[in-house]
Design a protein around this motif. Structure first.
Motif, short mmCIF file in Angstrom:
data_model
loop_
_atom_site.label_atom_id
_atom_site.label_comp_id
_atom_site.label_asym_id
_atom_site.label_seq_id
_atom_site.Cartn_x
_atom_site.Cartn_y
_atom_site.Cartn_z
N VAL A 190 -1.76 35.67 1.89
CA VAL A 190 -1.21 34.32 1.98
C VAL A 190 0.24 34.35 2.44
N GLU A 191 1.00 35.34 1.96
CA GLU A 191 2.42 35.43 2.33
C GLU A 191 2.60 35.62 3.83
N PHE A 192 1.69 36.37 4.45
CA PHE A 192 1.78 36.60 5.89
C PHE A 192 1.62 35.28 6.66
N ASN A 193 0.61 34.50 6.25
CA ASN A 193 0.37 33.22 6.92
C ASN A 193 1.57 32.29 6.79
N GLN A 194 2.23 32.33 5.63
CA GLN A 194 3.38 31.47 5.42
C GLN A 194 4.53 31.85 6.34
N PHE A 195 4.75 33.16 6.53
CA PHE A 195 5.77 33.62 7.47
C PHE A 195 5.47 33.11 8.88
N VAL A 196 4.20 33.19 9.27
CA VAL A 196 3.80 32.78 10.62
C VAL A 196 4.06 31.29 10.83
N GLU A 197 3.59 30.48 9.90
CA GLU A 197 3.75 29.03 10.03
C GLU A 197 5.22 28.63 10.06
N ASN A 198 6.05 29.28 9.23
CA ASN A 198 7.48 28.99 9.23
C ASN A 198 8.12 29.38 10.56
N ALA A 199 7.71 30.53 11.10
CA ALA A 199 8.27 30.99 12.37
C ALA A 199 7.92 30.04 13.51
N ILE A 200 6.69 29.51 13.50
CA ILE A 200 6.29 28.55 14.53
C ILE A 200 7.13 27.29 14.43
N GLU A 201 7.32 26.80 13.21
CA GLU A 201 8.12 25.59 13.03
C GLU A 201 9.57 25.81 13.48
N GLU A 202 10.12 26.99 13.19
CA GLU A 202 11.48 27.29 13.63
C GLU A 202 11.55 27.33 15.15
N SER A 203 10.54 27.89 15.77
CA SER A 203 10.50 27.97 17.23
C SER A 203 10.36 26.59 17.87
N GLN A 204 9.54 25.75 17.26
CA GLN A 204 9.37 24.40 17.77
C GLN A 204 10.69 23.63 17.71
N SER A 205 11.43 23.84 16.63
CA SER A 205 12.72 23.19 16.48
C SER A 205 13.70 23.67 17.55
N LEU A 206 13.68 24.97 17.81
CA LEU A 206 14.57 25.55 18.81
C LEU A 206 14.24 25.02 20.20
N LEU A 207 12.95 24.94 20.53
CA LEU A 207 12.55 24.52 21.86
C LEU A 207 12.69 23.02 22.09
N ALA A 208 12.77 22.27 21.01
CA ALA A 208 12.89 20.82 21.15
C ALA A 208 14.16 20.46 21.91
N THR A 209 15.19 21.27 21.76
CA THR A 209 16.46 20.99 22.44
C THR A 209 16.35 21.22 23.95
N ASN A 210 15.35 21.99 24.37
CA ASN A 210 15.18 22.28 25.79
C ASN A 210 14.13 21.39 26.45
N SER A 211 13.47 20.57 25.67
CA SER A 211 12.31 19.84 26.18
C SER A 211 12.67 18.88 27.31
N LYS A 212 13.86 18.27 27.26
CA LYS A 212 14.24 17.33 28.32
C LYS A 212 14.45 18.06 29.65
N LYS A 213 15.01 19.26 29.56
CA LYS A 213 15.28 20.02 30.78
C LYS A 213 13.99 20.54 31.41
N THR A 214 13.04 20.92 30.58
CA THR A 214 11.83 21.56 31.08
C THR A 214 10.62 20.62 31.09
N LYS A 215 10.85 19.33 30.73
CA LYS A 215 9.79 18.33 30.71
C LYS A 215 8.63 18.74 29.79
N GLY A 216 9.00 19.34 28.66
CA GLY A 216 8.00 19.70 27.64
C GLY A 216 7.28 21.00 27.87
N ARG A 217 7.60 21.71 28.94
CA ARG A 217 6.89 22.96 29.25
C ARG A 217 7.20 24.06 28.26
#
Length: 334
Positions: A190-217
């Protein structure tokens, strides 16, 4: 007795080692060499003092190379593979201080390309120790680490264990059991899955700042993994450029990401749009790094060119007896 001839000393050690591995009937028998021979030393005091010290990992170097393509045996090695071998290291105060200073800075998110993110230093030393210990325990049980190979005698340059579902390197298909011995893959902790889900959410947050430049790509879809392939690369380990395309068409079409954890020695990681080493780009993945590729980069070619020997954090080796090499966990959704 003083042994001044190094060659004789090495031959004596090999003879003693063979006695551990073979019984009186000449048959190979499993043994816990890690606890019986952490360090073999011949010392003497004479006009010249001589000491020969060999770690078990050096004596068992054949295990570091049995993943090479030169493996000519068609018989699959089914012996349990133990991630632990070395004695726990005692790093210097300065080394520990340096690593603690690095850990205190937290992680850094890097958008490498659309749909591909590197979270540097994402997993703490304590997290890494927990992951290593769990992988070691699972790896010694049913469905644990083994040497993946093909019918022609060729082998992958690594040890492998599947969690959730089994992946067969010969058929490139997933299944509920491992064909050659019928064992069931362990469940993903279970701990592994939690790390994965948290990492995805962190990545989504990071990429959100670039979404306007890349049109969501840049986007990486969220997923909760049901498969984890755990690979252990020794110092000679490597993996040719390939695509992860054996998951379901639904998963691939949605661009659900592959999430990769790196622990232990650093690796030269290659990636690109073609199966061509010369055209591929390279990034060094260090212990604690998490790499994600999904969305537009879901089918990127990737591989491991080499393992950088002796680069694992000293604090990690102090807390575990991890062999020299790289432990890599890749999570995905079937």
């Amino acid at each position: 007795m003083c042994i001044k001839n190094a060659t004789f000393g090495i031959l004596l050690i090999k003879l003693l080692l063979s006695l551990h591995l073979r019984g009186g009937d000449g048959a190979t028998k499993p043994c816990d060499i890690g606890t019986k021979m952490k360090d073999f030393s011949l010392s003497c005091q004479d006009s010249v003092s001589c000491t020969f010290s060999f770690e078990v990992e050096q004596l068992l170097s054949v295990e570091d190379h049995d993943g090479d393509a030169g493996n000519s045996s068609n018989e699959r090695d089914t012996r349990p593979y133990d991630l632990f071998l070395m004695m726990g290291l005692k790093p210097s105060f300065l080394e520990l201080k340096r690593e603690k200073r690095k850990a205190s800075k937290g992680y850094t998110g890097i958008a490498i390309r659309p749909g591909m993110v590197l979270l540097k230093n994402y997993l703490s030393i304590n997290d890494q120790v927990m992951i290593v210990n769990k992988c070691r325990n699972l790896g010694l049980g049913e469905g644990g680490f083994y040497q993946p190979g093909f019918q022609n005698g060729r082998s992958l340059h690594l040890k492998m264990m599947c969690l959730g579902k089994n992946w067969d390197c010969e058929t490139h298909q997933y299944g509920e059991t491992r064909p050659f011995d019928g064992s069931m893959p362990p469940k993903i902790p279970v701990e592994f899955n939690q790390f994965v889900e948290n990492a995805i959410e962190e990545s989504q947050s990071l990429l959100a700042t670039n979404s306007k430049k890349t049109k969501g790509r840049d986007g990486i879809p969220f997923m909760s993994p049901d498969i984890c392939i755990v690979n252990f690369y020794t110092s000679t380990g490597r993996l040719r450029l390939h695509q992860d395309k054996d998951e379901s068409q639904k998963s691939i079409m949605k661009g659900l990401p592959i999430v990769s954890f790196s622990i232990g020695d650093s690796a030269e990681f290659l990636y690109g749009d073609q199966r061509d080493d010369d055209k591929a780009e390279m990034v060094v993945l260090e212990s604690g790094d998490v790499l994600l590729f999904g969305g537009e980069s879901r089918n990127v070619f990737h591989g491991v060119r080499s393992i950088l020997k002796g680069t694992a954090p000293k604090a990690l080796l102090q807390e575990t007896s991890l062999r020299q090499g790289r432990l890599n966990l890749t999570f995905r959704k079937y």
